[in-house]
Scaffold this active site. Structure first.
Site, PDB file in Angstrom:
ATOM      1  N   HIS A 275       0.807  -1.218   0.000  1.00 15.75           N
ATOM      2  CA  HIS A 275       0.000   0.000   0.000  1.00 15.75           C
ATOM      3  C   HIS A 275       0.839   1.267   0.000  1.00 15.75           C
ATOM      4  CE1 HIS A 275      -3.226   2.765   0.700  1.00 15.75           C
ATOM      5  NE2 HIS A 275      -2.700   3.162   1.825  1.00 15.75           N
ATOM      6  N   CYS A 276       2.097   1.196   0.456  1.00 13.44           N
ATOM      7  CA  CYS A 276       2.845   2.433   0.677  1.00 13.44           C
ATOM      8  C   CYS A 276       3.889   2.759  -0.378  1.00 13.44           C
ATOM      9  CB  CYS A 276       3.523   2.381   2.055  1.00 13.44           C
ATOM     10  SG  CYS A 276       2.364   2.451   3.439  1.00 13.44           S
ATOM     11  N   ILE A 277       4.852   1.875  -0.589  1.00 17.31           N
ATOM     12  CA  ILE A 277       6.006   2.225  -1.419  1.00 17.31           C
ATOM     13  C   ILE A 277       5.619   2.623  -2.843  1.00 17.31           C
ATOM     14  CG2 ILE A 277       8.254   1.464  -2.265  1.00 17.31           C
ATOM     15  CD1 ILE A 277       8.445  -0.397   0.094  1.00 17.31           C
ATOM     16  N   ASP A 280       3.209   6.323  -2.173  1.00 17.50           N
ATOM     17  CA  ASP A 280       3.585   7.525  -1.429  1.00 17.50           C
ATOM     18  C   ASP A 280       4.348   8.564  -2.251  1.00 17.50           C
ATOM     19  OD1 ASP A 280       2.362   6.174   0.571  1.00 17.50           O
ATOM     20  OD2 ASP A 280       4.083   6.051   1.909  1.00 17.50           O
TER      21      ASP A 280
END
Length: 440
Positions: A275-277, A280
């Site tokens: 979900h992040c890398i 973001d």
């Protein structure tokens, strides 16, 4: 008694009632830890299925211990609801909802906005509100604060406290969980900072770092994952160069990481997942444009990583050509669709894009993933093979490894029976060198 004094007293006496908005990979583990720490906790979610599962004591998140969840529900320490009117009963509420990208790669903060609106309708005095969802710097003060004030008629810093504390969740990590991972907290005002930090310290074992503002904490989270995005982009680009030069990027990295200082190992792969890398840096580059700033290095790494699924399929095509096959009509066995090894989470997994690209080239693809029995992607549902035998493997023109599971996959058997294996995760490095194994 001031709001600060009241809240600190209630924290010390375990009298705080906690709320967690969003019962996913971040929210449910957080809710469980708060309840385990002795704080009655209410989980809020719009999905009735999740709410029912929690109230039935049935766990659906890998990092939560099943017995912990069921025991907390039975004791009355944890419950879930779709009714946000219960927000009026809590003293602390964390917003842990998804922050994806839209079709134009722009931040989609609709879940955060909707959660803030729902909370604002029932927000009462002396409540701490904390955003944990990863987002662009400025969200807490520019978006959440006005919504809460307008919807509740209360004033931030006078009637309620507001802050940001970025989630740090690494699904499948055997060492660092919600309980012992250090936390960063940035709040609006010193009193809010002290109370919110005290709340997290009462629940977690990890260090709580106090940032000077929500914006610092928001930027810190973006830095964590942009740092990884850039370094992965670097090794992905070097992997392509090393392939042209006939050099093993994996051996290069193994050699480099012998240096005890100044180097951290990152590894190539078919793309970025989770979900992040992958997401973001888009939040940061989007926000930077508001200031007329172009994040050239960050955007370059994003482009490299986003192109890796395409590069992976191109390499597969080259491999098949050497065996007298083309992508069109080839029977391909895909090993692993989760975004990282030994978990069932396939959010933003590059393996899903690789599958779609292979389909577009006319490949006939089956997949085997012992952790992901089924997944949906862009309106289609795919199911895993239930078992994998030597006879099964021999049916395919090629096997492509797109998730590096270390359990429940017999790589030796696969290598012995496959015509050719394209290993994008280097999981077959311990198998005796074979001519039918090609590594990214």
């Amino acid at each position: 008694m001031s709001m600060k004094e009241l809240l600190l007293k209630k924290i010390a006496n375990k009298e705080i009632i906690c709320g967690v908005c969003g019962l996913g990979y971040v929210g449910l583990p957080l809710a469980v830890e708060k309840a385990k720490a002795g704080f009655k906790t209410i989980g809020f979610d719009v999905q009735e299925k999740k709410v029912k599962m929690v109230n039935d004591g049935h766990n659906y998140i890998g990092d939560v211990v099943d017995s912990d969840l069921s025991a907390l529900v039975k004791k009355g320490m944890l419950k879930a609801t779709t009714d946000f009117s219960s927000v009026k009963d809590v003293d602390f509420i964390a917003i842990c909802v998804p922050t994806p990208l839209d079709a134009h790669q722009q931040p989609d903060i609709s879940y955060v906005r909707d959660s803030a609106i729902a909370i604002s309708k029932y927000l009462t005095k002396n409540t701490m509100v904390v955003l944990e969802s990863t987002t662009y710097p400025g969200t807490t003060e520019e978006l959440i604060k006005p919504i809460l004030e307008e919807g509740s008629g209360l004033k931030c810093g006078v009637d309620f406290y507001l802050g940001f504390s970025p989630e740090r969740v690494d699904p499948g990590n055997l060492v660092y969980k919600t309980k012992n991972t250090p936390k960063v907290v940035g709040a609006i005002g010193k009193d809010a900072q002290e109370c919110i930090a005290a709340m997290y310290r009462a629940v977690l074992d990890g260090e709580v770092f106090e940032a000077s503002s929500p914006a610092v904490a928001e930027m810190e989270k973006i830095l964590e994952n942009t740092y990884r995005n850039i370094n992965i982009g670097l090794v992905n680009e070097l992997a392509q160069l090393c392939h042209k030069m006939g050099i093993s990027i994996w051996e290069v990295i193994d050699a480099a990481k012998t240096k005890p200082y100044g180097f951290q190992a990152f590894y190539p792969g078919p793309g970025l997942g989770g979900h992040c890398i992958p997401l973001d840096p888009y939040y940061l580059s989007w926000k930077a444009r508001e200031y007329g700033f172009h994040t050239s290095m960050i955007e370059a790494s994003m482009m490299i990583n986003d192109k890796m699924p395409e590069y992976t399929v191109d390499r597969l095509g080259d491999i098949l050509n050497r065996f007298g096959k083309s992508l069109n009509g080839a029977k391909i066995l895909q090993l692993g669709v989760a975004y990282k090894n030994d978990i069932d989470d396939y959010r933003e997994s590059p393996a899903l894009v690789v599958r779609e690209l292979m389909n577009a080239e006319g490949c006939k693809v089956d997949y085997f993933d012992p952790f992901v029995s089924e997944y949906r992607f862009r309106g289609k549902t795919y199911s895993s093979l239930k078992t994998l035998t030597p006879a099964d493997v021999k049916k395919y023109d090629a096997v492509i490894v797109t998730a590096g599971h270390t359990q429940r996959v017999d790589y030796k058997m696969i290598a012995e029976n496959a015509i050719v294996v394209f290993d994008t995760k280097n999981v077959m490095k311990t198998i005796d060198k074979r001519d039918n194994i090609e590594v990214l």
